[in-house]
Design an enzyme around this catalytic site. Structure first.
Site, short mmCIF file in Angstrom:
data_model
loop_
_atom_site.label_atom_id
_atom_site.label_comp_id
_atom_site.label_asym_id
_atom_site.label_seq_id
_atom_site.Cartn_x
_atom_site.Cartn_y
_atom_site.Cartn_z
N HIS A 175 0.84 -1.20 0.00
CA HIS A 175 0.00 0.00 0.00
C HIS A 175 0.88 1.25 0.00
O HIS A 175 1.51 1.57 1.01
CB HIS A 175 -0.89 -0.03 1.24
CG HIS A 175 -1.90 1.05 1.33
ND1 HIS A 175 -2.12 1.78 2.48
CD2 HIS A 175 -2.76 1.55 0.40
CE1 HIS A 175 -3.08 2.66 2.27
NE2 HIS A 175 -3.47 2.53 1.01
N GLU A 197 0.33 -0.82 -4.67
CA GLU A 197 -0.88 -0.01 -4.80
C GLU A 197 -0.49 1.44 -4.61
O GLU A 197 0.22 1.78 -3.67
CB GLU A 197 -1.91 -0.43 -3.74
CG GLU A 197 -3.28 0.21 -3.90
CD GLU A 197 -3.40 1.63 -3.35
OE1 GLU A 197 -4.34 2.35 -3.75
OE2 GLU A 197 -2.54 2.03 -2.53
N HIS A 203 -1.23 10.58 -2.78
CA HIS A 203 -2.55 10.19 -2.30
C HIS A 203 -3.49 11.36 -2.10
O HIS A 203 -4.59 11.39 -2.64
CB HIS A 203 -2.43 9.39 -1.01
CG HIS A 203 -3.76 8.98 -0.44
ND1 HIS A 203 -4.45 9.74 0.50
CD2 HIS A 203 -4.55 7.90 -0.69
CE1 HIS A 203 -5.58 9.15 0.79
NE2 HIS A 203 -5.68 8.03 0.09
N ASP A 247 -1.63 5.87 -5.89
CA ASP A 247 -2.69 6.81 -6.25
C ASP A 247 -2.11 7.87 -7.17
O ASP A 247 -0.93 8.24 -7.05
CB ASP A 247 -3.24 7.50 -5.00
CG ASP A 247 -3.41 6.54 -3.84
OD1 ASP A 247 -4.48 5.95 -3.73
OD2 ASP A 247 -2.45 6.41 -3.04
#
Length: 250
Positions: free
Chosen positions: A16, A46, A61, A48
């Site tokens: 993450h 993962e 993020h 963003d």
């Protein structure tokens, strides 16, 4: 047919926003965080993405830089050069394109956080589609725009509207409806619960697997919980502790 994003690795561990271990000085979603995950043997990250004022798709993020650098401005109000300067001592800025190029064996699960980022992200991701899984809370707008812009099809996770419909389909045992909803979906990425609502259920897992769709649960940092979820049939874990997850599930 299974999308090439999904290698034979099982279960899947998604780092993450990279890996930031206790005592690390770097921030998540930075070059240093991705390099740390890579060094641990992580295959999936993962992250963003947002669009900067000068049109760069960057991995970050929050809507603003405040939590990482103290700058209250939104990402779309600063240039990539400004972000690079501010993140220089926090692990280093990574653009979407740089991530794919710098880590050629990594696969990236990209959450599109801003409407304006969808088209530019799609044009980049389309060049690396075999290593990309895309998601966004906004099915109708962001994912549609990204897929339209991508020259090749990345793997796709369901957005919020699709997940809500799937929960309803599972609740009323409407397997045919669930199958239709999952027809273009490669992965369901969901929490175990959303407030009082249980999202992850045995029936939802069964419907997903019948349709050839994987189920990934976020964000799980307790190793006992990881084992329990994999034992229940979950295909992947999104975690801040990818180092511990690899040791636990490997």
């Amino acid at each position: 047919m299974t999308h090439p994003f999904f290698t034979p690795t099982s279960p899947r561990v998604f780092a993450h926003r990279g890996l930031v271990a206790a005592g690390d000085e770097h921030a998540p979603n930075t070059f240093a965080a991705f390099a740390a995950a890579h060094a641990e043997g992580v295959e999936y990250i993962e992250s963003d993405c947002h669009l900067t004022a000068d049109g760069e798709v960057v991995l970050f993020h929050d809507d603003t830089l405040a939590s990482i650098t103290g700058d209250p401005r939104r990402v779309d109000q600063v240039t990539a050069h400004e972000m690079e300067r501010q993140l220089a001592d926090r692990g280093g800025l990574v653009t979407l394109e740089q991530a794919f190029d710098a880590f050629p064996r990594m696969r990236f699960n990209i959450d599109v956080k801003a409407n304006d980022a969808a088209g530019p992200a799609g044009r980049i991701i389309g060049r690396y589609a075999e290593r990309a899984l895309v998601t966004s809370f906004s099915d109708a707008r962001r994912l549609t725009a990204l897929r339209a812009a991508a020259p090749a099809r990345p793997a796709t996770s369901a957005g919020r509207a699709t997940i809500i419909r799937l929960l309803l389909a599972a609740a009323i045992r409407a397997e045919t409806w669930a199958s239709r909803l999952l027809a273009e979906i490669d992965a369901l990425q969901i929490p175990e619960r959303q407030g009082p609502v249980r999202v992850l259920t045995r029936r939802l897992i069964d419907y997903a697997h019948t349709a050839g769709t994987e189920v990934h649960v976020w964000t799980v940092n307790d190793t006992d919980r990881m084992r329990l979820l994999i034992g229940r049939g979950v295909d992947g874990i999104v975690t801040d502790r990818s180092d511990a997850a690899l040791r636990t599930l490997g």
